[in-house]
Motif scaffolding. Structure first.
Motif, PDB file in Angstrom:
ATOM      1  N   SER A 130      27.068  32.363  37.377  1.00  0.00           N
ATOM      2  CA  SER A 130      27.539  32.504  35.997  1.00  0.00           C
ATOM      3  C   SER A 130      27.041  31.319  35.189  1.00  0.00           C
ATOM      4  CB  SER A 130      29.068  32.565  35.956  1.00  0.00           C
ATOM      5  OG  SER A 130      29.614  31.380  36.501  1.00  0.00           O
ATOM      6  N   THR A 131      27.199  31.428  33.871  1.00  0.00           N
ATOM      7  CA  THR A 131      26.711  30.366  32.976  1.00  0.00           C
ATOM      8  C   THR A 131      27.815  29.430  32.514  1.00  0.00           C
ATOM      9  OG1 THR A 131      26.990  31.853  31.074  1.00  0.00           O
ATOM     10  CG2 THR A 131      24.823  31.817  32.143  1.00  0.00           C
ATOM     11  N   SER A 132      29.060  29.765  32.844  1.00  0.00           N
ATOM     12  CA  SER A 132      30.177  28.897  32.453  1.00  0.00           C
ATOM     13  C   SER A 132      31.337  29.097  33.404  1.00  0.00           C
ATOM     14  CB  SER A 132      30.627  29.207  31.022  1.00  0.00           C
ATOM     15  OG  SER A 132      31.268  30.473  30.971  1.00  0.00           O
ATOM     16  N   LEU A 133      32.256  28.145  33.399  1.00  0.00           N
ATOM     17  CA  LEU A 133      33.433  28.240  34.262  1.00  0.00           C
ATOM     18  C   LEU A 133      34.293  29.429  33.859  1.00  0.00           C
ATOM     19  CD1 LEU A 133      35.218  27.180  36.489  1.00  0.00           C
ATOM     20  CD2 LEU A 133      36.197  25.526  34.882  1.00  0.00           C
ATOM     21  N   ILE A 134      34.425  29.673  32.561  1.00  0.00           N
ATOM     22  CA  ILE A 134      35.222  30.801  32.091  1.00  0.00           C
ATOM     23  C   ILE A 134      34.640  32.118  32.571  1.00  0.00           C
ATOM     24  CG2 ILE A 134      35.801  32.146  30.023  1.00  0.00           C
ATOM     25  CD1 ILE A 134      37.729  29.915  30.480  1.00  0.00           C
ATOM     26  N   GLU A 135      33.318  32.243  32.502  1.00  0.00           N
ATOM     27  CA  GLU A 135      32.680  33.475  32.957  1.00  0.00           C
ATOM     28  C   GLU A 135      32.904  33.657  34.469  1.00  0.00           C
ATOM     29  OE1 GLU A 135      28.252  35.544  33.393  1.00  0.00           O
ATOM     30  OE2 GLU A 135      28.483  33.697  32.219  1.00  0.00           O
ATOM     31  N   HIS A 136      32.806  32.561  35.213  1.00  0.00           N
ATOM     32  CA  HIS A 136      33.021  32.628  36.661  1.00  0.00           C
ATOM     33  C   HIS A 136      34.467  33.012  36.966  1.00  0.00           C
ATOM     34  CE1 HIS A 136      30.932  31.707  40.447  1.00  0.00           C
ATOM     35  NE2 HIS A 136      32.148  31.485  40.929  1.00  0.00           N
ATOM     36  N   LEU A 137      35.381  32.503  36.173  1.00  0.00           N
ATOM     37  CA  LEU A 137      36.795  32.831  36.334  1.00  0.00           C
ATOM     38  C   LEU A 137      37.044  34.301  36.044  1.00  0.00           C
ATOM     39  CD1 LEU A 137      39.435  31.455  37.116  1.00  0.00           C
ATOM     40  CD2 LEU A 137      39.769  30.838  34.722  1.00  0.00           C
ATOM     41  N   ASN A 138      36.350  34.831  35.030  1.00  0.00           N
ATOM     42  CA  ASN A 138      36.467  36.257  34.709  1.00  0.00           C
ATOM     43  C   ASN A 138      36.026  37.117  35.890  1.00  0.00           C
ATOM     44  OD1 ASN A 138      37.378  35.711  32.125  1.00  0.00           O
ATOM     45  ND2 ASN A 138      35.356  35.904  31.193  1.00  0.00           N
ATOM     46  N   ILE A 139      34.902  36.732  36.498  1.00  0.00           N
ATOM     47  CA  ILE A 139      34.373  37.482  37.640  1.00  0.00           C
ATOM     48  C   ILE A 139      35.355  37.431  38.812  1.00  0.00           C
ATOM     49  CG2 ILE A 139      32.533  37.559  39.371  1.00  0.00           C
ATOM     50  CD1 ILE A 139      30.654  36.405  37.190  1.00  0.00           C
ATOM     51  N   LEU A 140      35.891  36.242  39.069  1.00  0.00           N
ATOM     52  CA  LEU A 140      36.835  36.082  40.179  1.00  0.00           C
ATOM     53  C   LEU A 140      38.077  36.926  39.960  1.00  0.00           C
ATOM     54  CD1 LEU A 140      37.928  34.755  42.743  1.00  0.00           C
ATOM     55  CD2 LEU A 140      38.666  32.814  41.343  1.00  0.00           C
ATOM     56  N   GLU A 141      38.650  36.861  38.759  1.00  0.00           N
ATOM     57  CA  GLU A 141      39.872  37.630  38.496  1.00  0.00           C
ATOM     58  C   GLU A 141      39.598  39.133  38.563  1.00  0.00           C
ATOM     59  OE1 GLU A 141      43.138  35.146  36.092  1.00  0.00           O
ATOM     60  OE2 GLU A 141      41.621  36.080  34.820  1.00  0.00           O
ATOM     61  N   ASN A 142      38.422  39.553  38.140  1.00  0.00           N
ATOM     62  CA  ASN A 142      38.078  40.979  38.251  1.00  0.00           C
ATOM     63  C   ASN A 142      38.101  41.421  39.708  1.00  0.00           C
ATOM     64  OD1 ASN A 142      37.745  41.269  35.501  1.00  0.00           O
ATOM     65  ND2 ASN A 142      35.528  40.980  35.536  1.00  0.00           N
ATOM     66  N   LYS A 143      37.553  40.583  40.578  1.00  0.00           N
ATOM     67  CA  LYS A 143      37.529  40.919  42.003  1.00  0.00           C
ATOM     68  C   LYS A 143      38.935  40.918  42.595  1.00  0.00           C
ATOM     69  CE  LYS A 143      32.821  39.440  43.060  1.00  0.00           C
ATOM     70  NZ  LYS A 143      31.949  38.585  43.903  1.00  0.00           N
ATOM     71  N   LEU A 144      39.740  39.942  42.179  1.00  0.00           N
ATOM     72  CA  LEU A 144      41.113  39.881  42.677  1.00  0.00           C
ATOM     73  C   LEU A 144      41.919  41.092  42.237  1.00  0.00           C
ATOM     74  CD1 LEU A 144      41.911  36.084  42.120  1.00  0.00           C
ATOM     75  CD2 LEU A 144      41.450  37.222  44.293  1.00  0.00           C
ATOM     76  N   ASN A 145      41.636  41.586  41.017  1.00  0.00           N
ATOM     77  CA  ASN A 145      42.343  42.755  40.499  1.00  0.00           C
ATOM     78  C   ASN A 145      41.888  44.041  41.184  1.00  0.00           C
ATOM     79  OD1 ASN A 145      43.901  41.299  38.660  1.00  0.00           O
ATOM     80  ND2 ASN A 145      42.353  41.424  37.055  1.00  0.00           N
ATOM     81  N   MET A 146      40.636  44.073  41.602  1.00  0.00           N
ATOM     82  CA  MET A 146      40.080  45.272  42.226  1.00  0.00           C
ATOM     83  C   MET A 146      40.482  45.394  43.692  1.00  0.00           C
ATOM     84  SD  MET A 146      36.211  45.281  40.639  1.00  0.00           S
ATOM     85  CE  MET A 146      35.683  46.520  41.809  1.00  0.00           C
TER      86      MET A 146
END
Length: 316
Positions: A130-146
């Motif tokens: 990812s290009t930022s910590l926020i974007e990486h956090l978004n990806i992580l939370e998406n995976k946790l939700n899935m």
């Protein structure tokens, strides 16, 4: 809509706290699933104590950069669980050296394979670029939700579960395994009652000699679990009892294999029913008993076990 995501970088602290709390809850579910009495919040201090051959309070503070109240609180909890011991320093009696207790070392052995799987799953969840910590956090939370974090870890461990378990009948040479497996289980979850000690120490007298049966789960040359059908009271009444699985093999359905074997064996014997005594704090066990058809029955006043608060029955 996720309001915290809408706050962008401004909500970073709150986002990290939310993820942290979620992962702590999920990790606790994993520990509970495998019957490990441990608090994930105690992990950093417990692990650093385990890594060192004796450590002081100050060394923990310097290593982890925790506040002293936070360290004291965690040490008190670890001590209350019997996982650590304090010993005076040989050179400076004012200092206390902190080490793992025997129970702490036993718990550590149970935790290591779980930690290994947690580490593996977290790496899988965070490999995206990812290009930022926020974007990486978004990806992580998406995976946790899935995909449930706890279920992913449990499945990861289960994938390594031992195969080809053989279930064998009692022989005198396995009497020590019967005793040791059950004592370990009782000491981990409850305490050893005099009745337990008597039955476990004399399995032939109390079970085999009375027409009962003891079975063992054998993996290659290792006994990894046991269970008994013990005759009690009226003619033809048997108690499903003394089920225990070695710590490193819990969570792999060894107990369920033993239970199914006992049920099939009891049916072939022509038994009308099986009963068992348990404790409602063992939620996973109670769930499995119900899954196999056991239903709750009134608990008599003179139960053989002080720890029992539920009686269940399976009628064939």
């Amino acid at each position: 809509m996720d309001a915290l995501r809408g706050y962008g970088e401004l909500g970073l602290g709150s986002r990290l706290k939310r993820v942290s709390e979620y992962m702590m809850r999920e990790t606790q579910l994993v520990y509970d699933h495998f019957g490990i009495d441990f608090d994930p919040y105690l992990f950093p201090i417990f692990k650093i104590i385990a890594h060192k051959n004796g450590i002081t309070n100050s060394e923990i503070r310097n290593s982890l950069q925790y506040t002293q109240p936070a360290i004291t609180q965690s040490l008190n909890k670890l001590s209350a669980k019997g996982l650590i011991i304090f010993s005076p320093d040989e050179l400076d009696k004012r200092k206390k050296i902190i080490t793992l207790s025997d129970k702490g070392n036993t718990t550590l052995k149970k935790l290591k394979p779980v930690w290994k799987s947690i580490d593996k799953v977290i790496k899988e969840y965070t490999l995206e670029s990812s290009t930022s910590l926020i974007e990486h956090l978004n990806i992580l939370e998406n995976k946790l939700n899935m995909k449930s974090f706890s279920r992913t870890i449990i499945n990861s461990i289960a994938a390594k579960a031992p195969q080809n378990i053989d279930i064998i009948s009692f022989e005198n040479k396995y009497a020590k395994d019967f005793y040791n497996l059950n004592i370990e289980w009782l000491q981990t979850f409850f305490y050893v009652e005099p009745y337990d000690e008597e039955v476990l120490g004399n399995p032939y007298k109390h079970i085999i000699g009375k027409g009962g049966h003891i079975f063992f789960a054998k993996l290659k040359d290792e006994i990894v679990g046991t269970v008994a059908l013990m005759p009690i009271g009226e003619e033809g009444l048997f108690e499903l009892t003394k089920m225990a699985v070695s710590p490193k093999h819990r969570g792999f359905k060894v107990g369920q294999q033993l239970m199914q074997y006992c049920i099939d064996f009891a049916k072939n014997m022509g038994l009308p029913k099986l009963i068992l005594y348990s404790n409602t704090t063992l939620e996973n066990a109670i769930y499995i008993y119900r899954k196999y058809g056991f239903i709750e029955k009134p608990l008599e006043a003179n139960t053989p076990y002080k720890r029992s608060d539920i009686k269940m029955e399976l009628v064939f």
